[in-house]
Design a protein around this motif. Structure first.
Motif, PDB file in Angstrom:
ATOM      1  N   GLY A 172       0.754  -1.073   0.208  1.00 22.55           N
ATOM      2  CA  GLY A 172       0.070  -0.006   0.007  1.00 22.55           C
ATOM      3  C   GLY A 172       0.854   1.233  -0.127  1.00 22.55           C
ATOM      4  O   GLY A 172       0.257   2.378  -0.297  1.00 22.55           O
ATOM      5  N   GLU A 173       2.166   1.181   0.027  1.00 20.07           N
ATOM      6  CA  GLU A 173       3.028   2.322   0.247  1.00 20.07           C
ATOM      7  C   GLU A 173       3.126   2.936  -1.182  1.00 20.07           C
ATOM      8  O   GLU A 173       3.680   2.010  -2.103  1.00 20.07           O
ATOM      9  N   ARG A 174       3.275   4.276  -1.122  1.00 18.36           N
ATOM     10  CA  ARG A 174       3.930   5.005  -2.422  1.00 18.36           C
ATOM     11  C   ARG A 174       5.111   5.757  -1.853  1.00 18.36           C
ATOM     12  O   ARG A 174       5.029   6.563  -1.310  1.00 18.36           O
ATOM     13  N   VAL A 175       6.189   5.215  -2.458  1.00 21.14           N
ATOM     14  CA  VAL A 175       7.527   5.875  -1.782  1.00 21.14           C
ATOM     15  C   VAL A 175       8.440   6.675  -3.083  1.00 21.14           C
ATOM     16  O   VAL A 175       8.262   6.019  -4.266  1.00 21.14           O
ATOM     17  N   GLY A 176       8.785   7.828  -2.557  1.00 26.63           N
ATOM     18  CA  GLY A 176       9.824   8.778  -3.713  1.00 26.63           C
ATOM     19  C   GLY A 176      11.112   8.517  -3.397  1.00 26.63           C
ATOM     20  O   GLY A 176      11.254   8.593  -1.980  1.00 26.63           O
ATOM     21  N   LEU A 177      12.069   8.361  -4.214  1.00 30.41           N
ATOM     22  CA  LEU A 177      13.505   8.188  -3.982  1.00 30.41           C
ATOM     23  C   LEU A 177      14.198   9.552  -4.367  1.00 30.41           C
ATOM     24  O   LEU A 177      13.967  10.158  -5.564  1.00 30.41           O
ATOM     25  N   LEU A 178      14.845  10.311  -3.464  1.00 28.68           N
ATOM     26  CA  LEU A 178      15.269  11.597  -3.867  1.00 28.68           C
ATOM     27  C   LEU A 178      17.058  11.645  -3.552  1.00 28.68           C
ATOM     28  O   LEU A 178      17.212  10.739  -2.555  1.00 28.68           O
ATOM     29  N   GLY A 179      17.722  12.324  -4.482  1.00 30.18           N
ATOM     30  CA  GLY A 179      19.044  12.066  -4.429  1.00 30.18           C
ATOM     31  C   GLY A 179      19.548  12.552  -5.716  1.00 30.18           C
ATOM     32  O   GLY A 179      19.083  12.616  -6.705  1.00 30.18           O
ATOM     33  N   ILE A 183       1.230   3.973 -17.509  1.00 31.78           N
ATOM     34  CA  ILE A 183       1.980   4.257 -16.485  1.00 31.78           C
ATOM     35  C   ILE A 183       1.055   4.534 -15.125  1.00 31.78           C
ATOM     36  O   ILE A 183       1.145   3.859 -14.073  1.00 31.78           O
ATOM     37  N   THR A 184      -0.030   5.305 -15.569  1.00 35.01           N
ATOM     38  CA  THR A 184      -0.676   5.765 -14.467  1.00 35.01           C
ATOM     39  C   THR A 184      -1.905   4.329 -14.108  1.00 35.01           C
ATOM     40  O   THR A 184      -1.971   4.140 -12.751  1.00 35.01           O
ATOM     41  N   ASP A 185      -2.162   3.515 -15.158  1.00 35.18           N
ATOM     42  CA  ASP A 185      -2.785   2.533 -14.833  1.00 35.18           C
ATOM     43  C   ASP A 185      -2.022   1.525 -13.915  1.00 35.18           C
ATOM     44  O   ASP A 185      -2.424   0.814 -12.832  1.00 35.18           O
ATOM     45  N   LEU A 186      -0.566   1.520 -14.106  1.00 39.57           N
ATOM     46  CA  LEU A 186       0.123   0.400 -13.597  1.00 39.57           C
ATOM     47  C   LEU A 186       0.304   0.856 -11.970  1.00 39.57           C
ATOM     48  O   LEU A 186       0.525   0.206 -11.357  1.00 39.57           O
ATOM     49  N   VAL A 187       0.491   2.068 -12.044  1.00 35.64           N
ATOM     50  CA  VAL A 187       0.561   2.897 -10.596  1.00 35.64           C
ATOM     51  C   VAL A 187      -0.453   2.523  -9.863  1.00 35.64           C
ATOM     52  O   VAL A 187      -0.345   2.364  -8.705  1.00 35.64           O
ATOM     53  N   GLU A 188      -1.637   2.697 -10.483  1.00 33.63           N
ATOM     54  CA  GLU A 188      -2.887   2.459  -9.399  1.00 33.63           C
ATOM     55  C   GLU A 188      -3.005   1.074  -9.124  1.00 33.63           C
ATOM     56  O   GLU A 188      -3.703   0.851  -8.301  1.00 33.63           O
ATOM     57  N   GLN A 189      -2.575   0.250 -10.016  1.00 35.15           N
ATOM     58  CA  GLN A 189      -2.810  -1.304  -9.761  1.00 35.15           C
ATOM     59  C   GLN A 189      -1.667  -1.793  -8.910  1.00 35.15           C
ATOM     60  O   GLN A 189      -1.967  -2.917  -8.266  1.00 35.15           O
ATOM     61  N   ILE A 224       2.668  -1.799  -4.442  1.00 30.88           N
ATOM     62  CA  ILE A 224       3.893  -0.749  -3.865  1.00 30.88           C
ATOM     63  C   ILE A 224       4.261  -0.154  -5.025  1.00 30.88           C
ATOM     64  O   ILE A 224       4.716  -0.840  -5.982  1.00 30.88           O
ATOM     65  N   LEU A 225       4.806   1.344  -4.984  1.00 28.60           N
ATOM     66  CA  LEU A 225       5.359   1.894  -5.957  1.00 28.60           C
ATOM     67  C   LEU A 225       6.446   2.638  -5.264  1.00 28.60           C
ATOM     68  O   LEU A 225       6.473   3.133  -4.116  1.00 28.60           O
ATOM     69  N   VAL A 226       7.678   2.573  -5.985  1.00 32.64           N
ATOM     70  CA  VAL A 226       8.786   3.247  -5.835  1.00 32.64           C
ATOM     71  C   VAL A 226       9.434   3.882  -7.025  1.00 32.64           C
ATOM     72  O   VAL A 226       9.835   3.314  -7.959  1.00 32.64           O
ATOM     73  N   LEU A 227       9.411   5.246  -6.789  1.00 30.96           N
ATOM     74  CA  LEU A 227       9.660   6.103  -7.952  1.00 30.96           C
ATOM     75  C   LEU A 227      10.730   6.974  -7.646  1.00 30.96           C
ATOM     76  O   LEU A 227      10.927   7.755  -6.411  1.00 30.96           O
ATOM     77  N   ALA A 228      12.009   6.912  -8.346  1.00 33.86           N
ATOM     78  CA  ALA A 228      12.933   7.740  -8.268  1.00 33.86           C
ATOM     79  C   ALA A 228      13.091   8.783  -9.203  1.00 33.86           C
ATOM     80  O   ALA A 228      12.747   8.645 -10.496  1.00 33.86           O
ATOM     81  N   SER A 229      12.773  10.066  -8.840  1.00 32.75           N
ATOM     82  CA  SER A 229      12.825  11.195  -9.695  1.00 32.75           C
ATOM     83  C   SER A 229      13.259  12.443  -8.857  1.00 32.75           C
ATOM     84  O   SER A 229      13.581  12.626  -7.871  1.00 32.75           O
ATOM     85  N   HIS A 230      13.372  13.491  -9.966  1.00 35.45           N
ATOM     86  CA  HIS A 230      13.981  14.642  -9.437  1.00 35.45           C
ATOM     87  C   HIS A 230      12.649  15.667  -9.821  1.00 35.45           C
ATOM     88  O   HIS A 230      12.741  17.125  -9.434  1.00 35.45           O
ATOM     89  N   SER A 257       5.586  15.654  -9.527  1.00 31.18           N
ATOM     90  CA  SER A 257       5.168  14.194  -9.466  1.00 31.18           C
ATOM     91  C   SER A 257       5.491  13.395  -8.386  1.00 31.18           C
ATOM     92  O   SER A 257       4.465  12.668  -7.808  1.00 31.18           O
ATOM     93  N   LEU A 258       6.384  13.783  -7.607  1.00 28.36           N
ATOM     94  CA  LEU A 258       6.674  13.123  -6.136  1.00 28.36           C
ATOM     95  C   LEU A 258       5.564  13.382  -5.064  1.00 28.36           C
ATOM     96  O   LEU A 258       5.080  12.421  -4.643  1.00 28.36           O
ATOM     97  N   LYS A 259       5.116  14.640  -5.349  1.00 34.25           N
ATOM     98  CA  LYS A 259       4.232  15.059  -4.156  1.00 34.25           C
ATOM     99  C   LYS A 259       3.010  14.402  -4.586  1.00 34.25           C
ATOM    100  O   LYS A 259       2.041  14.069  -3.963  1.00 34.25           O
ATOM    101  N   ARG A 260       2.572  14.162  -6.143  1.00 31.63           N
ATOM    102  CA  ARG A 260       1.338  13.838  -6.536  1.00 31.63           C
ATOM    103  C   ARG A 260       1.223  12.256  -6.272  1.00 31.63           C
ATOM    104  O   ARG A 260       0.085  11.882  -6.001  1.00 31.63           O
ATOM    105  N   LEU A 261       2.366  11.587  -6.330  1.00 29.54           N
ATOM    106  CA  LEU A 261       2.248  10.093  -6.304  1.00 29.54           C
ATOM    107  C   LEU A 261       2.470   9.454  -5.076  1.00 29.54           C
ATOM    108  O   LEU A 261       2.362   8.185  -4.733  1.00 29.54           O
ATOM    109  N   CYS A 262       3.313  10.237  -4.139  1.00 27.19           N
ATOM    110  CA  CYS A 262       4.129   9.570  -3.209  1.00 27.19           C
ATOM    111  C   CYS A 262       3.827  10.177  -1.837  1.00 27.19           C
ATOM    112  O   CYS A 262       3.684  11.233  -1.741  1.00 27.19           O
ATOM    113  N   GLU A 263       3.482   9.210  -0.783  1.00 27.86           N
ATOM    114  CA  GLU A 263       3.230  10.144   0.515  1.00 27.86           C
ATOM    115  C   GLU A 263       4.609   9.823   1.398  1.00 27.86           C
ATOM    116  O   GLU A 263       4.936  10.763   2.104  1.00 27.86           O
TER     117      GLU A 263
END
Length: 265
Positions: free
Chosen positions: A73-80, A210-216, A219-225, A229-235
């Motif tokens: 159930g988690e939506r995780v953003g990776l920053l660096g 991609i939106t369909d895959l994320v919704e289905q 667990i989502l782990v998204l690395a992005s700058h 998108s990070l605020k919209r997709l990840c908590e």
């Protein structure tokens, strides 16, 4: 997926599991030699001529003592910053990189979108490469044959699907790879930045898929700058810095910490 229904994969008939990613004191090191020489011949030449210094063969410590748990159930953003360890983290979670020490446990079917050219044979046709890449993703030949027409239609390559891959432009290769990799979803979705998939029409289709895959995904782990998108997709946000996990918390706070560490105004 175009009709909004979830595509069932072979794993849908396996016993139910609760998807999770667990890293326990994970370290990953690799030798810098492989990245400093462009060929084995050049490496051997330097060694035989005594030109290599001891400092040149120091290991790169890509992940340093990483411990975390990502639950269903988690939506995780990776920053660096570039080189901080984001891609290495994702590839380790996908099982592509062997760790040097620690323990990695991943429960659930993983689907990853990075290194889209991986698994292509340049002398084989696009149609043949659909089968090859499917096998690389752990899917059966029968399943890939069932999905072939859908993949070909989505990629929009026309008669080129029966041409050798070495005749494809970079954009055509990405379109086919994206179409294959996203034909079926997974419990765990690993994304590395935004996928550049070709012309405007295809990009629009790619974004919807991609939106369909994320919704289905469970667990989502998204690395992005891309902070939007990070605020919209990840908590939850993870900040990596020089291979270390320096922050793990709410996404907005993670963005603040990333900006602070890297002196971004």
């Amino acid at each position: 997926m175009a009709d909004g229904k979830k595509v069932r994969s072979e794993s849908d008939f396996l016993p139910m599991k609760h998807p999770s990613i667990v890293f326990e004191s994970v370290n990953l090191q690799y030798s810098s030699v492989a990245f400093k020489e462009r060929s084995l011949k050049a490496l051997l030449s330097h060694v035989l001529q005594g030109k290599r210094k001891q400092a040149d063969v120091q290991d790169v410590h890509a992940l340093k003592n990483i411990s975390l748990t990502i639950k269903e159930g988690e939506r995780v953003g990776l920053l660096g910053h570039n080189g901080a360890g984001k891609s290495t983290f994702l590839k380790t979670a996908a099982g592509l990189y062997p760790i040097s020490s620690g323990n990695v446990q991943v429960e659930g079917q993983v689907r990853s979108l990075f290194d889209l050219s991986l698994g292509f044979e340049p002398d084989a046709t696009g149609r043949e490469n659909i089968l090859y890449r499917g096998l690389l993703l752990g899917l059966s030949p029968a399943f890939m044959r069932e999905k072939e027409a859908e993949i070909v239609e989505f990629a929009g390559l026309g008669e080129f699907i029966d041409y050798p891959m070495k005749t494809y432009s970079a954009g055509m290769q990405v379109r086919l790879a994206f179409s294959i990799s996203t034909t079926v979803g997974g419990d765990i979705l690993l994304l590395d930045e935004v996928i550049g998939a070709g012309d405007a029409n295809f990009m629009e289709k790619a974004k919807r898929r991609i939106t369909d895959l994320v919704e289905q995904a469970d667990i989502l782990v998204l690395a992005s700058h891309d902070f939007v998108s990070l605020k919209r997709l990840c908590e939850r946000g993870l900040v990596l810095h020089r291979g270390e996990l320096v922050f793990d918390g709410e996404m907005s706070e993670a963005i603040f910490e990333y900006r602070r560490i890297n002196n971004i105004g």
